[in-house]
Design a protein around this motif. Structure first.
Motif, mmCIF file in Angstrom:
data_model
loop_
_atom_site.group_PDB
_atom_site.id
_atom_site.type_symbol
_atom_site.label_atom_id
_atom_site.label_comp_id
_atom_site.label_asym_id
_atom_site.label_seq_id
_atom_site.Cartn_x
_atom_site.Cartn_y
_atom_site.Cartn_z
ATOM 1 N N TRP A 143 15.359 47.229 95.923
ATOM 2 C CA TRP A 143 15.099 48.352 95.040
ATOM 3 C C TRP A 143 14.348 49.434 95.802
ATOM 4 C CZ3 TRP A 143 12.532 45.004 90.702
ATOM 5 C CH2 TRP A 143 13.511 44.343 89.969
ATOM 6 N N GLN A 147 14.675 42.448 96.029
ATOM 7 C CA GLN A 147 15.682 42.962 95.097
ATOM 8 C C GLN A 147 16.477 44.137 95.682
ATOM 9 O OE1 GLN A 147 14.855 40.210 92.239
ATOM 10 N NE2 GLN A 147 16.399 41.732 91.962
ATOM 11 N N ARG A 171 8.626 42.449 96.074
ATOM 12 C CA ARG A 171 9.688 42.329 95.070
ATOM 13 C C ARG A 171 10.785 43.347 95.342
ATOM 14 N NH1 ARG A 171 10.138 40.733 89.491
ATOM 15 N NH2 ARG A 171 12.339 40.916 89.055
ATOM 16 N N ARG A 172 10.393 44.554 95.729
ATOM 17 C CA ARG A 172 11.375 45.604 96.019
ATOM 18 C C ARG A 172 12.229 45.239 97.228
ATOM 19 N NH1 ARG A 172 6.821 49.634 95.057
ATOM 20 N NH2 ARG A 172 6.979 50.108 97.250
#
Length: 186
Positions: free
Chosen positions: A133, A131, A127-128
């Motif tokens: 992040w 995104q 997910r990081r």
């Protein structure tokens, strides 16, 4: 030859733990994914009353709806009705670790002083990457959002998205950041 069946498993709850189990309903948030039409306040209130009559006193009632005025208005009206008619119920909203979601959560608090918030953010490495992040930024956002919500009078439950995909040492840092900034549970 097989082993004898154990009388209880080590993870079985004790009788005292069973007496203190509290059910949290997720129906009015997770149960509404993919519905064709968001329910009206008149449709939700009897359901909330039924949950209460069943002995459920903590209910997740919504998540920051973004630009959806109708959903926002309905959630806030539901919170106000719950405060007036079911003051022993603790409503819970989901608060993404973002300024917009925190602002909305604090607006919800104006409608129900019993409000709790699940402060969360996606934390899995994949997910990081998607995104873009950084882990340190996730920690900062979760800590800051938790701290500001608690300071404003919102009870905070720390949380993550994709928890089972988050490495244990990172999960430990996330839990410490949220508990250290006032979350009462995770």
């Amino acid at each position: 030859k097989s082993s004898p069946v154990p009388r209880s498993l080590p993870c079985d709850p004790t009788p005292d733990q069973i007496l203190n189990v509290e059910i949290v309903s997720e129906d009015l948030r997770d149960g509404l994914h993919g519905v064709e039409r968001y329910p009206t306040i008149e449709e939700m209130l009897p359901y909330v009353q039924n949950l209460h009559d069943f002995g459920i006193y903590r209910m997740t009632v919504g998540i920051f709806p973004g630009e959806s005025y109708i959903v926002d208005k309905t959630i806030k009206k539901l919170l106000a009705e719950m405060y007036t008619n079911l003051p022993d119920v603790t409503p819970i909203v989901l608060c993404l670790a973002s300024p917009e979601s925190l602002r909305w959560t604090l607006e919800c608090l104006e409608h129900n002083a019993n409000l709790e918030a699940i402060v969360f953010m996606g934390t899995a490495p994949m997910r990081r990457i998607v995104q873009q992040w950084e882990f340190k930024d996730i920690i900062k956002k979760l800590a800051d959002t938790t701290k500001h919500a608690v300071k404003a009078g919102v009870g905070v439950i720390g949380a993550t998205e994709h928890t089972t995909q988050t490495p244990p040492h990172e999960l430990e840092e996330i839990i410490k950041a949220q508990i250290g900034n006032g979350a009462t549970s995770f």
